[in-house]
Design a protein around this motif. Sequence first.
Motif, mmCIF file in Angstrom:
data_model
loop_
_atom_site.group_PDB
_atom_site.id
_atom_site.type_symbol
_atom_site.label_atom_id
_atom_site.label_comp_id
_atom_site.label_asym_id
_atom_site.label_seq_id
_atom_site.Cartn_x
_atom_site.Cartn_y
_atom_site.Cartn_z
ATOM 1 N N ALA A 182 -39.999 23.421 6.599
ATOM 2 C CA ALA A 182 -41.288 23.986 7.016
ATOM 3 C C ALA A 182 -42.271 23.999 5.850
ATOM 4 N N GLN A 183 -41.781 24.401 4.678
ATOM 5 C CA GLN A 183 -42.656 24.394 3.503
ATOM 6 C C GLN A 183 -43.107 22.980 3.156
ATOM 7 N N GLN A 184 -42.202 22.005 3.285
ATOM 8 C CA GLN A 184 -42.565 20.626 2.980
ATOM 9 C C GLN A 184 -43.603 20.090 3.963
ATOM 10 N N ARG A 185 -43.417 20.420 5.267
ATOM 11 C CA ARG A 185 -44.414 19.977 6.263
ATOM 12 C C ARG A 185 -45.774 20.608 5.980
ATOM 13 N N ARG A 186 -45.741 21.897 5.630
ATOM 14 C CA ARG A 186 -47.008 22.564 5.326
ATOM 15 C C ARG A 186 -47.677 21.942 4.104
ATOM 16 N N GLN A 187 -46.876 21.659 3.078
ATOM 17 C CA GLN A 187 -47.439 21.041 1.876
ATOM 18 C C GLN A 187 -47.962 19.636 2.165
ATOM 19 N N ASP A 188 -47.221 18.900 3.013
ATOM 20 C CA ASP A 188 -47.694 17.556 3.375
ATOM 21 C C ASP A 188 -49.030 17.614 4.103
ATOM 22 N N LYS A 189 -49.176 18.596 4.993
ATOM 23 C CA LYS A 189 -50.431 18.716 5.720
ATOM 24 C C LYS A 189 -51.573 19.110 4.783
ATOM 25 N N ILE A 190 -51.245 20.001 3.839
ATOM 26 C CA ILE A 190 -52.281 20.388 2.873
ATOM 27 C C ILE A 190 -52.706 19.187 2.034
ATOM 28 N N ASP A 191 -51.710 18.423 1.586
ATOM 29 C CA ASP A 191 -52.027 17.227 0.786
ATOM 30 C C ASP A 191 -52.831 16.218 1.601
ATOM 31 N N ASP A 192 -52.449 16.048 2.884
ATOM 32 C CA ASP A 192 -53.207 15.123 3.739
ATOM 33 C C ASP A 192 -54.647 15.593 3.927
ATOM 34 N N THR A 273 -48.812 37.030 3.395
ATOM 35 C CA THR A 273 -48.734 35.770 2.663
ATOM 36 C C THR A 273 -50.139 35.258 2.395
ATOM 37 N N THR A 274 -50.217 34.303 1.505
ATOM 38 C CA THR A 274 -51.495 33.662 1.165
ATOM 39 C C THR A 274 -51.346 32.171 1.376
ATOM 40 N N LEU A 275 -52.212 31.590 2.202
ATOM 41 C CA LEU A 275 -52.182 30.169 2.508
ATOM 42 C C LEU A 275 -53.527 29.551 2.133
ATOM 43 N N PRO A 276 -53.515 28.243 1.845
ATOM 44 C CA PRO A 276 -54.804 27.571 1.589
ATOM 45 C C PRO A 276 -55.721 27.653 2.802
ATOM 46 N N SER A 277 -57.005 27.745 2.540
ATOM 47 C CA SER A 277 -57.967 27.867 3.644
ATOM 48 C C SER A 277 -58.004 26.619 4.507
ATOM 49 N N ASP A 278 -57.531 25.493 3.985
ATOM 50 C CA ASP A 278 -57.484 24.259 4.775
ATOM 51 C C ASP A 278 -56.267 24.208 5.690
ATOM 52 N N SER A 279 -55.373 25.178 5.607
ATOM 53 C CA SER A 279 -54.206 25.206 6.491
ATOM 54 C C SER A 279 -54.648 25.491 7.913
ATOM 55 N N THR A 280 -53.918 24.884 8.849
ATOM 56 C CA THR A 280 -54.233 25.079 10.255
ATOM 57 C C THR A 280 -53.449 26.269 10.809
ATOM 58 N N LEU A 281 -53.858 26.691 12.006
ATOM 59 C CA LEU A 281 -53.126 27.777 12.676
ATOM 60 C C LEU A 281 -51.704 27.340 13.023
ATOM 61 N N HIS A 282 -51.505 26.052 13.216
ATOM 62 C CA HIS A 282 -50.157 25.525 13.452
ATOM 63 C C HIS A 282 -49.276 25.721 12.213
ATOM 64 N N ASP A 283 -49.863 25.596 11.015
ATOM 65 C CA ASP A 283 -49.113 25.864 9.784
ATOM 66 C C ASP A 283 -48.673 27.319 9.733
ATOM 67 N N ARG A 313 -54.005 27.521 22.408
ATOM 68 C CA ARG A 313 -53.209 26.439 21.815
ATOM 69 C C ARG A 313 -54.102 25.319 21.290
ATOM 70 N N ALA A 314 -55.290 25.178 21.888
ATOM 71 C CA ALA A 314 -56.197 24.131 21.432
ATOM 72 C C ALA A 314 -56.737 24.427 20.033
ATOM 73 N N GLU A 315 -56.731 25.706 19.635
ATOM 74 C CA GLU A 315 -57.242 26.078 18.327
ATOM 75 C C GLU A 315 -56.179 25.983 17.235
ATOM 76 N N PHE A 316 -54.940 25.617 17.579
ATOM 77 C CA PHE A 316 -53.876 25.510 16.585
ATOM 78 C C PHE A 316 -54.140 24.374 15.601
ATOM 79 N N GLY A 317 -54.955 23.398 15.987
ATOM 80 C CA GLY A 317 -55.262 22.299 15.087
ATOM 81 C C GLY A 317 -56.410 22.594 14.143
#
Length: 340
Positions: A182-192, A273-283, A313-317
């Motif tokens: 899960a952390q790797q997917r979140r990091q991959d999405k942040i990097d993307d 927790t603290t997440l990057p502001s670019d993270s999605t609600l799905h993250d 659910r449409a806002e998860f992205g």
Amino acid sequence: MASDRETLLSMGFDPARVDWALRATNGRGLQPAMDHLLAHEGEAVPASGGGSTAGASTTGVDEDEEADVAELGINAGGAEAKSIKCSICDKTFRNTALANFHAEKSGHDQFEESTDEIKPLTEDEKREKLAELREKMAAKRALKTEQDIQEAKEKEKIRRKQGNDMNKIKEELKAKEIIKEAQQRRQDKIDDAKARAAIRTQIEADKKARAEKAAREKALREGRPIVDALPAASSTAPPATPAASSSGAVSGKDFKDTRLQIRLASGGTPYVTTLPSDSTLHDVAEYVAAQTLSVSVDTVSFAQHFPRKTFTRAEFGKTLKELGLTPSAVGRTCVVSFYR
């Protein structure tokens, strides 16, 4: 009347071992043969020719030597020696083989010749001896069976404990792997997201550079003077008031991180927790699923308490910044509830 061989065979002894015992004891009776069978239970049966030799070596005396011993007994004491007596426990034995066997078992080492004659066993005594021997063998088998059962139980306990420990280790590894994925997917999405933002910035800069170049070339063709767009725009722009400057600085500030407080609908200690502001609600949903380990990302839904809002659910992205969850001041906490 049954012979000693038939009696021993009826007790379940192997015929070869019975013949060996009778040869080794020189046919002195049922009792010596049974004692020999018990004493040599785990040994291999020697060849027929070596049986008498083994018997002779076991007894340590043959027929001529027995005659000599008997003669010496008569000459020494005036009476014929008919048995051997243990001076320590006063037990008498028919021959030296039985006396040697007693010495090996008990450790007694003081024997003397005796004139007491050991009478052969009667039929009743043979039956009693046979019953006693069968009871001893049955008790020995029962003890061995009980030991085998106890050993099997101990082995089963060890096997179950090892299985439980292995299952526990597997569950812990699986939980760690889920969190790591899960952390790797979140990091991959942040990097993307960062990579896409950098690409968009580069595209806008390239478009602006091409537009400026085109404007310069057009001005040169038309013979007009080249005017820099930025100074012109800044010179023509009206001066900003202090209030407007302050408001614009606050509203335009780019917050990189968003602090979230996630409370489960079922209660319990909330997750902070603290997440990057670019993270999605799905993250955020993946983070919750990794923390609880009991739900799937597809079963998570969110609602904000203040201002009250339920996210679809449409806002998860959408990112946290796009959903308005990014704090406008340092220390603001966004409260999000979790429903299964």
